[in-house]
Design a protein around this motif. Structure first.
Motif, PDB file in Angstrom:
ATOM      1  N   ASP A  11      11.885  34.446  13.465  1.00 15.15           N
ATOM      2  CA  ASP A  11      10.980  35.710  12.607  1.00 15.15           C
ATOM      3  C   ASP A  11       9.607  34.911  12.023  1.00 15.15           C
ATOM      4  OD1 ASP A  11      12.890  37.765  13.220  1.00 15.15           O
ATOM      5  OD2 ASP A  11      13.908  37.378  10.983  1.00 15.15           O
ATOM      6  N   LEU A  12       9.929  34.108  11.377  1.00 13.55           N
ATOM      7  CA  LEU A  12       8.669  33.287  10.713  1.00 13.55           C
ATOM      8  C   LEU A  12       7.983  32.559  11.968  1.00 13.55           C
ATOM      9  CD1 LEU A  12       7.794  32.463   8.082  1.00 13.55           C
ATOM     10  CD2 LEU A  12       8.962  30.346   8.039  1.00 13.55           C
ATOM     11  N   ALA A  13       8.277  32.100  12.961  1.00 19.07           N
ATOM     12  CA  ALA A  13       7.616  31.546  13.885  1.00 19.07           C
ATOM     13  C   ALA A  13       6.804  32.676  14.552  1.00 19.07           C
ATOM     14  CB  ALA A  13       8.357  30.980  15.148  1.00 19.07           C
ATOM     15  N   LYS A  20      -4.506  32.969  14.312  1.00 20.51           N
ATOM     16  CA  LYS A  20      -5.290  31.944  14.990  1.00 20.51           C
ATOM     17  C   LYS A  20      -5.834  31.052  14.132  1.00 20.51           C
ATOM     18  CE  LYS A  20      -6.291  34.639  19.175  1.00 20.51           C
ATOM     19  NZ  LYS A  20      -7.034  35.231  20.253  1.00 20.51           N
ATOM     20  N   ASP A  21      -5.504  29.798  14.385  1.00 23.08           N
ATOM     21  CA  ASP A  21      -5.804  28.729  13.480  1.00 23.08           C
ATOM     22  C   ASP A  21      -7.422  28.507  13.484  1.00 23.08           C
ATOM     23  OD1 ASP A  21      -5.189  26.162  11.793  1.00 23.08           O
ATOM     24  OD2 ASP A  21      -6.024  25.289  13.644  1.00 23.08           O
ATOM     25  N   LYS A  22      -7.949  28.855  14.395  1.00 24.66           N
ATOM     26  CA  LYS A  22      -9.358  28.365  14.588  1.00 24.66           C
ATOM     27  C   LYS A  22     -10.362  29.698  13.774  1.00 24.66           C
ATOM     28  CE  LYS A  22     -10.122  30.741  18.933  1.00 24.66           C
ATOM     29  NZ  LYS A  22     -10.751  30.524  20.258  1.00 24.66           N
ATOM     30  N   ASP A  23      -9.740  30.616  13.651  1.00 23.33           N
ATOM     31  CA  ASP A  23     -10.561  31.849  13.055  1.00 23.33           C
ATOM     32  C   ASP A  23     -10.717  31.855  11.438  1.00 23.33           C
ATOM     33  OD1 ASP A  23     -10.750  32.861  15.777  1.00 23.33           O
ATOM     34  OD2 ASP A  23      -9.200  34.225  15.461  1.00 23.33           O
ATOM     35  N   LYS A  74       0.823  27.157  18.443  1.00 26.25           N
ATOM     36  CA  LYS A  74       1.184  25.874  18.662  1.00 26.25           C
ATOM     37  C   LYS A  74       2.019  25.485  17.483  1.00 26.25           C
ATOM     38  CE  LYS A  74      -0.555  21.470  19.370  1.00 26.25           C
ATOM     39  NZ  LYS A  74      -2.038  20.441  19.794  1.00 26.25           N
ATOM     40  N   ALA A  75       1.489  25.977  16.171  1.00 30.60           N
ATOM     41  CA  ALA A  75       2.297  25.612  14.880  1.00 30.60           C
ATOM     42  C   ALA A  75       3.550  26.393  15.114  1.00 30.60           C
ATOM     43  CB  ALA A  75       1.635  26.290  13.973  1.00 30.60           C
ATOM     44  N   ALA A  76       3.565  27.686  15.526  1.00 29.85           N
ATOM     45  CA  ALA A  76       5.018  28.614  15.803  1.00 29.85           C
ATOM     46  C   ALA A  76       5.839  27.642  16.449  1.00 29.85           C
ATOM     47  CB  ALA A  76       4.545  29.885  16.144  1.00 29.85           C
ATOM     48  N   ASP A  78       6.358  24.553  16.867  1.00 32.91           N
ATOM     49  CA  ASP A  78       6.761  23.401  16.357  1.00 32.91           C
ATOM     50  C   ASP A  78       7.760  23.838  15.499  1.00 32.91           C
ATOM     51  OD1 ASP A  78       7.234  21.097  14.667  1.00 32.91           O
ATOM     52  OD2 ASP A  78       5.082  20.774  14.224  1.00 32.91           O
ATOM     53  N   ARG A  79       9.130  23.543  15.995  1.00 34.17           N
ATOM     54  CA  ARG A  79      10.390  23.921  15.105  1.00 34.17           C
ATOM     55  C   ARG A  79      10.773  23.133  13.920  1.00 34.17           C
ATOM     56  NH1 ARG A  79      11.342  28.773  16.498  1.00 34.17           N
ATOM     57  NH2 ARG A  79      11.445  29.226  18.440  1.00 34.17           N
ATOM     58  N   ASP A  80      10.157  22.044  14.115  1.00 34.23           N
ATOM     59  CA  ASP A  80      10.580  21.092  12.747  1.00 34.23           C
ATOM     60  C   ASP A  80       9.700  21.747  11.487  1.00 34.23           C
ATOM     61  OD1 ASP A  80      11.432  18.719  11.047  1.00 34.23           O
ATOM     62  OD2 ASP A  80       9.402  18.108  11.294  1.00 34.23           O
ATOM     63  N   PHE A  81       8.551  22.162  11.900  1.00 36.60           N
ATOM     64  CA  PHE A  81       7.252  22.583  10.909  1.00 36.60           C
ATOM     65  C   PHE A  81       7.904  23.894  10.346  1.00 36.60           C
ATOM     66  CE2 PHE A  81       3.919  25.521  10.439  1.00 36.60           C
ATOM     67  CZ  PHE A  81       3.352  25.081   9.258  1.00 36.60           C
ATOM     68  N   ILE A  82       8.221  24.959  11.446  1.00 41.23           N
ATOM     69  CA  ILE A  82       8.687  26.243  10.999  1.00 41.23           C
ATOM     70  C   ILE A  82      10.127  26.103   9.994  1.00 41.23           C
ATOM     71  CG2 ILE A  82       9.836  28.357  11.788  1.00 41.23           C
ATOM     72  CD1 ILE A  82       6.627  28.041  12.117  1.00 41.23           C
ATOM     73  N   GLY A  83      10.986  25.147  10.580  1.00 37.20           N
ATOM     74  CA  GLY A  83      12.296  24.986   9.935  1.00 37.20           C
ATOM     75  C   GLY A  83      11.869  24.502   8.593  1.00 37.20           C
ATOM     76  N   ARG A  84      10.971  23.622   8.276  1.00 35.74           N
ATOM     77  CA  ARG A  84      10.722  23.287   6.976  1.00 35.74           C
ATOM     78  C   ARG A  84      10.135  24.269   6.053  1.00 35.74           C
ATOM     79  NH1 ARG A  84       7.864  18.972   9.100  1.00 35.74           N
ATOM     80  NH2 ARG A  84       6.030  19.402   7.733  1.00 35.74           N
ATOM     81  N   VAL A  85       9.180  24.986   6.827  1.00 33.67           N
ATOM     82  CA  VAL A  85       8.517  26.099   5.947  1.00 33.67           C
ATOM     83  C   VAL A  85       9.826  27.086   5.401  1.00 33.67           C
ATOM     84  CG1 VAL A  85       7.065  28.112   6.112  1.00 33.67           C
ATOM     85  CG2 VAL A  85       6.422  26.048   7.034  1.00 33.67           C
ATOM     86  N   HIS A  86      10.595  27.635   6.544  1.00 37.67           N
ATOM     87  CA  HIS A  86      11.551  28.402   6.372  1.00 37.67           C
ATOM     88  C   HIS A  86      12.779  27.961   5.266  1.00 37.67           C
ATOM     89  CE1 HIS A  86      15.583  30.332   6.932  1.00 37.67           C
ATOM     90  NE2 HIS A  86      14.979  31.512   7.416  1.00 37.67           N
TER      91      HIS A  86
END
Length: 109
Positions: A11-13, A20-23, A74-76, A78-86
């Motif tokens: 869900d978080l992903a 969009k990261d660039k916006d 791209k961030a979404a 990244d399972r490690d990143f999303i897992g840490r945020v979650h």
């Protein structure tokens, strides 16, 4: 998406993938009802102003600056990143939901 209803990493992903990261720069925050939001930080607005505009903020993570790679597909992916945020949101919500004020988080579990 609500932390009181078993928010999953998937869900978080999906939430991260919608933006969009660039916006713009973005702020990930949780309302006092447990709703998780990822909103853009309007150009020229500082985080403190953003908080004042939304009095229901209970938890806020550090700002994801435009172009830093923390938001978007791209961030979404990244399972490690999303897992840490979650994990961070889930653990901090247990504390924050029963304590008044804004809980600012500048690092992940």
């Amino acid at each position: 998406m609500n932390l009181n209803n078993a928010l999953s990493p998937d869900d978080l992903a999906k939430l991260f993938a919608k933006h969009k990261d660039k916006d713009e720069s973005h702020i990930l925050w949780v309302s006092e009802s447990g709703e998780v939001r990822l909103d853009r930080l309007p150009a020229g607005m500082v985080e403190e102003e953003f908080e004042k505009c939304i009095p229901t903020i209970r938890v806020r993570l550090r700002t994801y600056r435009r172009g830093s790679g923390y938001v978007g597909k791209k961030a979404a992916a990244d399972r490690d990143f999303i897992g840490r945020v979650h994990q961070t949101l889930t653990e901090q919500w247990r504390v924050a939901r029963s304590n008044p004020g804004i809980h600012y988080l500048d690092r992940y579990c």
